[in-house]
Every structure is written in structure tokens, then in C-alpha cells.
Write a protein that holds these residues in place. Sequence first.
Motif: not given
Length: 270
Positions: A110-139
Motif C-alpha cells: 500500500f505504501l509503495r503504491t501511494e508514496i513516490p519512490d523518491d519520498h520513501m527509500k525502504t519499508v521494513e515490518i517486524d511481524s512479531v513485534k508489529k513494528i513498521l520502520t520507514v526510511h523516508h525523505n522528511p522534506y
Amino acid sequence: GARVGRSHFFVEKICCASEARAINSIVKPLEGVLTITVNTTSKIVYVDHHVDILSAADIAGALNQEQFGCHVKKDAAQTTAQRTGIPTDCFVKSTFEIIEFEKADSVEGFLRTEIPDDHMKTVEIDSVKKILTVHHNPYYLTASSIKKHLESTAIKSSLLSDGGADGMWALSQMSEPVEEILEQHRAIVRWNIILSGICWMLSMLSYIGGKWIYLKYVGLLSVAFGLPPIALKAYRTLRRLHFDVNCMMLFATVGAVALQEFTEAAAVTF
């Protein structure tokens, strides 16, 4: 967002490396201060701080309360307002707790579809801890915007850490001058230091012996001229529950005078 900048200060009373610790103990507790750098050679202090929480004048005032002779050379609030060229190509890491989701792939897709690639680099999800980590361009993309994107598809989340919240991402990427050209500050030797030095040199003649030995008492004049500024600095340091070279010089002088080694005491205070 929070505005962060670097203010520069010229601090007249920096005399040695031990003053850096004293300056840190005064400035660091102030609300809004991020980092402090002290250049004892040029007597310049650099302070990274939140300009909307703490002004450069407040920092200078805190140092001047301890008689450091601080002058604002560069006010971060003014330069931040005039600054251009904010970096648009850096990325920060923000983390979210996913309260409800079915598949990890669905969140990333969903995030890859909605957000351009130059705004977001990587998306990591820990299914066990239910933690989503996003490397994004804050500008272009803030952590709160990511949370809104998730909520728009009924993915409930809570923001754990916002990598772009403190504005340091911009400050760290913006180029600072290699070293500003400092104004030439005339070093003025105070009259008491000159007199202290003259008296000390006269007292050294006592080592010749004979009638010259009485010149050792001239060393007391040297101490009288040179000790007050040292004692004042030592007092301020001890009041902050610290110990520095000024304290050592004070105690060494008192000890030498007690032993009637007046020339030695003069050598310490000059």
C-alpha cells in the motif's frame, strides 16, 4: 516544524581548555540546547539549539551571569530565517506500532503504491513485534503523513519515533563555512597583570642572597595584583561543584604564601 540552527559566540574570558567544561555545565542544561562545541584557541563557542525555544541572547546571558564576557557573533534565528538550500535528498528513519493489520505485504504494498519512490527509500515490518520502520525523505514526507496514509486504509497505528521531528536532519546536511574569518580582537593585557609580572621579576632577585633576599617580599605584591581574578574564577567553579586549573592555582598560591615562599606564589599568580 521546529527550527534548529547554530549560533556562534565570542567568549572573551576563555583562557584555557578547562573553561570548556565550565561553559558546557552552564549552557547544556538550558532547554532547547542540542550540542555545544568550544574552540578555546579562537574563543568561539558553537551551540546548536532550537531557535524557537532558546534564543542566542539567552545563551549569551547565561554565560555573562558567570562573567564570561560573551558576545553573539552569529544568531541562528536570523540565519535560519534567511537560509536557503535546505537539503531535499536525505532520508531519516521513523517507526510505527501497527495495532491492526492482516499481512505485512499488504502494508508495504500500500505504501509503495501511494508514496513516490523518491519520498520513501525502504519499508521494513517486524511481524512479531508489529513494528513498521520507514526510511523516508522528511522534506517531502513527514512521519505524520505516513500515519495518515495508513489510517486512510483502516490500518491502525501509533507513531513511536519521528526521525524528522527535531530538524537535525536538515542541520547536519547543510554546509557550514569551513571556518568563518574571525575579526581581529586586540588582546589587551590588564594593568594588574603587568604589575604582577614586574613584581615577580623583582622578587626573583632575592635568589642572589645577601641584602637582596628582602626582595622576596615584593612577591606578595605580585600575588596581590595577580590573585583576585584567579580567586574569582575558582569561586565560580567551586560554586558549580567543579574543580579546574584556577582552583589548583588558588590553593597552590595559598600554600606557597603559608610557607613564606613568596616568589613561588608570585610565579603561580602571574
